[in-house]
Enzyme design. Structure first.
Site, PDB file in Angstrom:
ATOM      1  N   HIS A 296      40.938  52.200  34.251  1.00  0.00           N
ATOM      2  CA  HIS A 296      41.699  52.294  33.000  1.00  0.00           C
ATOM      3  C   HIS A 296      42.206  53.711  32.774  1.00  0.00           C
ATOM      4  O   HIS A 296      41.800  54.654  33.467  1.00  0.00           O
ATOM      5  CB  HIS A 296      40.841  51.852  31.813  1.00  0.00           C
ATOM      6  CG  HIS A 296      39.666  52.752  31.557  1.00  0.00           C
ATOM      7  ND1 HIS A 296      38.528  52.735  32.338  1.00  0.00           N
ATOM      8  CD2 HIS A 296      39.467  53.717  30.631  1.00  0.00           C
ATOM      9  CE1 HIS A 296      37.670  53.631  31.888  1.00  0.00           C
ATOM     10  NE2 HIS A 296      38.219  54.250  30.858  1.00  0.00           N
TER      11      HIS A 296
ATOM     12  N   ASP B 158      42.469  56.277  29.526  1.00  0.00           N
ATOM     13  CA  ASP B 158      42.051  56.443  28.137  1.00  0.00           C
ATOM     14  C   ASP B 158      43.259  56.542  27.211  1.00  0.00           C
ATOM     15  O   ASP B 158      44.213  57.286  27.486  1.00  0.00           O
ATOM     16  CB  ASP B 158      41.233  57.741  27.977  1.00  0.00           C
ATOM     17  CG  ASP B 158      39.889  57.680  28.695  1.00  0.00           C
ATOM     18  OD1 ASP B 158      39.409  56.574  28.990  1.00  0.00           O
ATOM     19  OD2 ASP B 158      39.330  58.763  28.963  1.00  0.00           O
TER      20      ASP B 158
ATOM     21  N   HIS C  14      40.737  55.978  35.857  1.00  0.00           N
ATOM     22  CA  HIS C  14      39.363  56.245  36.278  1.00  0.00           C
ATOM     23  C   HIS C  14      38.505  55.008  36.078  1.00  0.00           C
ATOM     24  O   HIS C  14      38.870  54.077  35.351  1.00  0.00           O
ATOM     25  CB  HIS C  14      38.772  57.463  35.556  1.00  0.00           C
ATOM     26  CG  HIS C  14      38.688  57.320  34.074  1.00  0.00           C
ATOM     27  ND1 HIS C  14      39.779  57.459  33.248  1.00  0.00           N
ATOM     28  CD2 HIS C  14      37.639  57.060  33.262  1.00  0.00           C
ATOM     29  CE1 HIS C  14      39.410  57.288  31.991  1.00  0.00           C
ATOM     30  NE2 HIS C  14      38.111  57.036  31.967  1.00  0.00           N
TER      31      HIS C  14
ATOM     32  N   ARG D  41      31.519  63.060  25.587  1.00  0.00           N
ATOM     33  CA  ARG D  41      32.952  63.057  25.901  1.00  0.00           C
ATOM     34  C   ARG D  41      33.786  63.578  24.736  1.00  0.00           C
ATOM     35  O   ARG D  41      33.585  63.170  23.590  1.00  0.00           O
ATOM     36  CB  ARG D  41      33.426  61.640  26.245  1.00  0.00           C
ATOM     37  CG  ARG D  41      34.789  61.643  26.904  1.00  0.00           C
ATOM     38  CD  ARG D  41      35.239  60.264  27.276  1.00  0.00           C
ATOM     39  NE  ARG D  41      35.708  59.548  26.100  1.00  0.00           N
ATOM     40  CZ  ARG D  41      36.123  58.296  26.132  1.00  0.00           C
ATOM     41  NH1 ARG D  41      36.120  57.617  27.255  1.00  0.00           N
ATOM     42  NH2 ARG D  41      36.538  57.703  25.040  1.00  0.00           N
TER      43      ARG D  41
HETATM   44  C1  SIN Z   1      35.005  56.689  30.482  1.00  0.00           C
HETATM   45  O1  SIN Z   1      35.447  57.563  29.749  1.00  0.00           O
HETATM   46  O2  SIN Z   1      35.670  55.722  30.808  1.00  0.00           O
HETATM   47  C2  SIN Z   1      33.605  56.839  31.034  1.00  0.00           C
HETATM   48  C3  SIN Z   1      33.622  57.594  32.306  1.00  0.00           C
HETATM   49  C4  SIN Z   1      32.247  57.777  32.828  1.00  0.00           C
HETATM   50  O3  SIN Z   1      31.269  57.528  32.123  1.00  0.00           O
HETATM   51  O4  SIN Z   1      32.112  58.208  33.979  1.00  0.00           O
END
Ligand code: SIN
Length: 279
Positions: A95, A97, A251, A266
């Protein structure tokens, strides 16, 4: 500061730097690596939440997340958490973000707090490299298209459940109201390099096409973009800080550490409207 590429297409590991004490020249050097490689992972940091926020603010305004719980003390920081008894993880499918926002996020900065003994890596794929590998005919067809993105499917009412509440999600379906249209091939706002810009989590279909008509081509874009030669893989350890360019990559968090806890902090940086690549 040392920089080591993570793969042919994208990614760089940065060592021998302290993000708490960066002067403008060192920050500029990191920014150049980020724009060139789309993903950076800076090792061996010792950041408090305030240090993480201070580093993030150097990139732009911080987005306060509507769908993930904060740390409780810092609303700028969302927790990305999987407990040992959970089966699902956050971000387990490819996906991008915030593609559902009209001004999608510039990037996301993930700081590893607690990692499993093995596993829990994150995969990235370069949407620049994927675009560049297409045939001239496919490039020409996709360059004329725009796509509809939405937060409703991934974060709406169908996602409310016990498991989603445990993993740090707010279960905030009333906030899942963002819809946006973006070019399918964007011109990176800072470098001008073309990139594919669809993802199966948030892209519903192409403008003027039904969702059903769109699905096979969206699936094909994902299959082509995630070929190994367009990817890199980041292995985390406590103190690793990763940052990715949402205008250049998709990612996927690998869910292969059942029975262990993984906690990441995050921060997401606000972005701008995405210009179309004009061919
Ligand atoms: C995400 O922001 O999609 C999570 C990425 C992760 O936990 O590695």
């Amino acid at each position: 500061m040392k920089v080591r590429p993570l793969s042919g297409a994208l990614g760089a590991e940065i060592t021998e730097v302290d993000l708490r004490t960066l002067d403008d020249a060192a920050f500029g050097a990191i920014r150049d690596v980020f724009l060139d490689r789309s993903v950076i992972v800076v090792r061996d940091q010792d950041l408090t939440p305030d240090d993480h926020i201070a580093f993030a603010r150097r990139w732009g305004e911080i987005n306060i997340n509507r769908f993930f719980k904060s740390t409780g003390t810092h609303r700028e920081i969302a927790t990305v958490l999987k407990e040992p008894d959970q089966e699902r993880n956050i971000g387990g499918d490819w996906h991008t973000d915030h593609s559902y926002d009209q001004r999608p996020a510039l990037g996301s900065i993930l700081y590893a707090i607690e990692t499993p003994p093995v596993g829990g890596d994150t995969l990235f794929c370069s949407m620049h490299s994927a675009y560049e590998a297409l045939s001239p005919g496919m490039k020409a067809m996709l360059t004329g298209l725009r796509a509809r993105h939405s937060s409703r499917v991934a974060f709406g009412t169908n996602q409310t459940g016990a498991e989603t509440h445990k993993d740090g999600r707010l279960g905030n379906e009333a906030a899942a109201t963002q819809d946006a249209v973006h070019p399918v091939v964007i011109s990176h706002p800072e470098t001008g390099r073309p990139a594919l810009y669809t993802n199966l989590d948030f892209t519903l279909g192409f403008v003027g096409w039904t969702d059903e008509e769109s699905k096979p081509l969206l699936d094909q874009i994902e299959a082509l973009s995630t070929q190994p030669e367009h990817t890199c893989r980041v292995t985390w350890a406590p103190g690793s800080l990763g940052m990715w360019d949402n205008r250049a990559v998709m990612h996927r968090a690998i869910n292969d550490y059942q029975g262990y806890r993984r906690l990441m902090h995050r921060i997401t940086i606000e972005g701008c409207e995405l210009p179309a690549h004009d061919g």
